[in-house]
Motif scaffolding. Structure first.
Motif, short mmCIF file in Angstrom:
data_model
loop_
_atom_site.label_atom_id
_atom_site.label_comp_id
_atom_site.label_asym_id
_atom_site.label_seq_id
_atom_site.Cartn_x
_atom_site.Cartn_y
_atom_site.Cartn_z
N VAL A 176 0.86 -1.21 -0.18
CA VAL A 176 0.05 0.02 0.02
C VAL A 176 1.07 1.28 -0.07
O VAL A 176 1.54 1.46 0.95
N GLY A 177 1.08 1.72 -1.11
CA GLY A 177 1.93 2.90 -1.25
C GLY A 177 3.39 2.31 -1.08
O GLY A 177 3.49 1.63 -1.76
N LEU A 183 6.80 -7.22 4.70
CA LEU A 183 7.50 -6.96 5.75
C LEU A 183 6.95 -6.86 6.95
O LEU A 183 7.30 -7.21 8.01
N ASN A 184 5.96 -5.58 6.73
CA ASN A 184 5.21 -5.32 8.18
C ASN A 184 3.66 -5.62 7.95
O ASN A 184 2.66 -4.48 7.74
N PRO A 185 3.09 -6.80 8.04
CA PRO A 185 1.46 -6.91 7.87
C PRO A 185 0.90 -6.38 9.05
O PRO A 185 -0.16 -6.06 8.79
N ASP A 186 1.42 -6.19 10.34
CA ASP A 186 0.74 -5.50 11.35
C ASP A 186 0.37 -4.08 10.99
O ASP A 186 -0.71 -3.50 11.56
N THR A 187 0.76 -3.40 9.88
CA THR A 187 0.53 -2.03 9.64
C THR A 187 -0.78 -1.97 8.42
O THR A 187 -0.80 -0.95 8.02
N TRP A 188 -1.34 -3.17 8.16
CA TRP A 188 -2.24 -3.02 6.95
C TRP A 188 -3.47 -2.17 7.03
O TRP A 188 -3.78 -1.33 6.09
N GLU A 190 -3.67 0.46 9.31
CA GLU A 190 -3.23 1.88 9.19
C GLU A 190 -2.98 2.36 7.72
O GLU A 190 -3.23 3.39 7.27
N ALA A 191 -2.24 1.40 7.01
CA ALA A 191 -1.77 1.91 5.61
C ALA A 191 -3.29 1.99 4.58
O ALA A 191 -3.20 2.92 4.07
N LEU A 192 -4.05 1.31 5.01
CA LEU A 192 -5.25 1.44 4.03
C LEU A 192 -6.19 2.75 4.37
O LEU A 192 -6.61 3.33 3.47
N ARG A 193 -6.17 3.29 5.65
CA ARG A 193 -6.58 4.10 6.12
C ARG A 193 -6.04 5.51 5.53
O ARG A 193 -6.79 6.46 4.93
N GLY A 194 -4.62 5.42 5.43
CA GLY A 194 -3.96 6.58 4.90
C GLY A 194 -4.12 6.47 3.32
O GLY A 194 -3.92 7.70 2.79
N ALA A 195 -4.58 5.58 2.75
CA ALA A 195 -4.51 5.48 0.97
C ALA A 195 -5.98 5.77 0.71
O ALA A 195 -6.02 5.92 -0.52
N GLN A 196 -6.99 6.16 1.51
CA GLN A 196 -8.27 6.72 1.18
C GLN A 196 -8.11 8.03 0.36
O GLN A 196 -7.24 8.82 0.56
N GLY A 197 -8.96 8.06 -0.53
CA GLY A 197 -9.19 9.31 -1.51
C GLY A 197 -8.01 9.05 -2.80
O GLY A 197 -7.52 10.07 -3.29
#
Length: 281
Positions: A176-177, A183-188, A190-197
């Motif tokens: 995501v971005g 490497l960091n599946p725990d951040t999925w 948070e990453a999707l929240r930041g990719a909105q829009g």
């Protein structure tokens, strides 16, 4: 690469401490080096070799060979996975046939492809799932831009599309971005929240089912040596080599010019042989 190493960890009949994994990182221009370093940090059995410049398949194999310390050396390419009993089958055969220098087997091909999309908005569910409204973008074989809804959830170390169109259902979320989720599946989340829009590209990976077994019909050493005149009948990624048959004084068994070629095994001496198992490895 992570799936490749996991397939070695999952080998049946081969206990911890009886093997090491040598990873040769051939100056990749993606996130492979970061993944390889993480694997080496987390697993004491992983030895990481970092090439300063790209040397190709032959160069990587020759570099890796110098760092292998075991009595047997099994080759496995980073985008392949070993059958759960590969090592125990090959080691058992090699122990019973001391003149065999190289032992290969059959394979079951599988195909992966990537899907790229952007996220309009997401809805987070109480059970941890995320429902996303996404736009599928042009990428590879994906030739249409289409709006659709997909549902993702975590399954072990993977983030999986559990509901969506037939083309993306079952896909794994890998990036995501700039966030690499292998490497960091725990951040999925948070990453999707930041990719909105549409703020970041989302990369999904689709894997098709295994295809039927394929490989050479030449199994016996005599047949293998004969067929090597016409074809590369020992699948490189399945090959396990007896280290003592390739002493340092004779150099690496992989020619610098072509590691994949059948001539790598045509040069075996009269008391050194190559063979194949009928099993999928």
């Amino acid at each position: 690469l992570i799936d490749c190493v996991k397939s070695i960890q999952a080998q049946r009949g081969v206990g911890p401490g009886s093997f090491e994994v040598v990873i040769v990182e051939d100056a990749s221009d993606d996130q492979t080096l970061a993944i390889a370093r993480k694997l080496a940090d987390e697993h004491p059995f992983v030895v990481l070799v970092e090439n300063s410049a790209q040397r190709g398949v032959a160069g990587a194999l020759r570099e890796g060979w110098q760092h292998c310390r075991g009595s047997f050396v099994a080759r496995l390419d980073a985008d392949d996975e070993a059958d759960g009993e590969r090592l125990v089958k090959q080691l058992r055969y090699l122990e019973q046939h001391p003149t065999i220098s190289v032992l290969g087997g059959r394979t079951r091909p599988f195909w992966t492809e990537q899907r790229k999309c952007t996220i309009d908005k997401i809805s987070e569910k109480e059970d941890g799932r995320i429902v996303a409204v996404a736009w599928r973008e042009f990428h590879g074989n994906q030739t249409s831009r289409q709006r659709e809804q997909l549902t993702l959830r975590r399954s072990g170390d993977h983030i999986v599309v559990v509901e969506g169109s037939a083309e993306i259902s079952g896909c794994r979320l890998i990036r995501v971005g700039d966030d690499c989720l292998t490497l960091n599946p725990d951040t999925w989340q948070e990453a999707l929240r930041g990719a909105q829009g549409g703020k970041g590209e989302v990369l999904l990976e689709r894997r098709d089912p295994l295809e039927p077994p394929t490989g050479s019909r030449a199994l016996d050493p005599l047949m293998v040596r004969t067929m090597l005149l016409f074809e590369d009948c020992v699948a490189g990624t399945t090959a396990t080599l007896r280290r003592s048959h390739f002493p340092d004084s004779e150099g690496c068994p992989f020619p610098q010019e072509e590691a994949e070629g059948h001539w790598a095994w045509l040069g075996l001496g009269p008391r050194r042989h190559a063979a194949n198992l009928a099993d999928v490895l």
